[in-house]
Write a protein that holds these residues in place. Structure first.
Motif, short mmCIF file in Angstrom:
data_model
loop_
_atom_site.label_atom_id
_atom_site.label_comp_id
_atom_site.label_asym_id
_atom_site.label_seq_id
_atom_site.Cartn_x
_atom_site.Cartn_y
_atom_site.Cartn_z
N GLN A 135 0.82 -1.22 0.00
CA GLN A 135 0.00 0.00 0.00
C GLN A 135 0.86 1.27 0.00
N TYR A 138 -0.76 5.84 -3.40
CA TYR A 138 -2.16 6.23 -3.30
C TYR A 138 -2.59 6.86 -4.62
N LYS A 139 -3.52 6.21 -5.31
CA LYS A 139 -4.04 6.70 -6.59
C LYS A 139 -5.49 6.31 -6.72
N LYS A 142 -7.52 4.92 -3.70
CA LYS A 142 -7.16 3.72 -2.93
C LYS A 142 -5.64 3.52 -2.93
N TYR A 143 -5.19 2.70 -2.01
CA TYR A 143 -3.78 2.40 -1.88
C TYR A 143 -3.44 1.17 -2.73
N HIS A 144 -2.26 1.21 -3.36
CA HIS A 144 -1.80 0.12 -4.22
C HIS A 144 -0.43 -0.36 -3.73
N ASP A 145 -0.18 -1.64 -3.89
CA ASP A 145 1.14 -2.17 -3.62
C ASP A 145 2.11 -1.71 -4.71
N GLU A 146 3.36 -1.53 -4.32
CA GLU A 146 4.42 -1.19 -5.27
C GLU A 146 5.37 -2.39 -5.36
#
Length: 187
Positions: A135, A138-139, A142-146
């Motif tokens: 997470q 943030y886009k 919502k939060y996304h894994d990198e």
């Protein structure tokens, strides 16, 4: 570049900020990247046929002691060239530049976990996943894994010498990975 910097679809797939810019900011951004900077290398991606600029890519955080750099991304801004070929050719150019010209030992990068093309291309181009920053981006509300991945110099040359970076081999691997992903979705 001004249009690409304000393209919500392109920005939604990148690790970078999702911020709109005015023409003046975009011009300043380009001018800053045109200046010599020993720690960054920016390239225009151009069509062989029309000679028009269709995108850009960069190598940043070039560290000469650690012999590493961040392959910070490829933007194919012109939608007519998003079939994958320009993306693959850009990858090959950047690897050659990093390992052959700069004599680096490690090229790393990251992608939003939901950006299937970037994650798949990293695997196709023999970059190993080194970790997941949970997470971290943030886009779009919502939060996304990198996903963080890298390729080392000896891995690059091993695959290059084996012919693994020939277009036919790359396309074959891409199809295999797509089939594998499709089978995983069915299961």
């Amino acid at each position: 570049i001004y249009q690409w910097m304000n393209d919500d679809e392109l920005k939604s797939l990148s690790v970078g900020l999702n911020r709109r810019v005015c023409r003046e900011e975009a011009c300043d951004w380009v001018k800053n990247r045109m200046r010599h900077n020993p720690y960054q290398a920016w390239f225009a991606i151009c069509s062989i046929d029309s000679k028009e600029m269709i995108g850009y890519m960069c190598l940043t955080e070039i560290h000469y002691i650690n012999s590493s750099a961040n392959f910070s991304g490829i933007i194919i801004g012109n939608p007519n060239y998003r079939d994958g070929q320009a993306y693959i050719e850009s990858y090959l150019f950047m690897f050659e530049y990093a390992f052959d010209r700069l004599n680096l030992n490690r090229v790393y990068g990251s992608a939003i976990g939901d950006h299937k093309l970037s994650v798949t291309m990293a695997e196709v181009m023999f970059q190993r996943t080194e970790g997941v920053l949970r997470q971290a981006i943030y886009k779009n509300g919502k939060y996304h894994d990198e996903i963080v991945c890298a390729i080392l110099r000896d891995e690059y040359y091993e695959h290059k010498n084996n012919g693994d970076f020939e277009m036919s081999s790359i396309l074959k691997r891409l199809l295999q990975i797509k089939r594998k992903l499709k089978n995983q979705q069915i299961s």
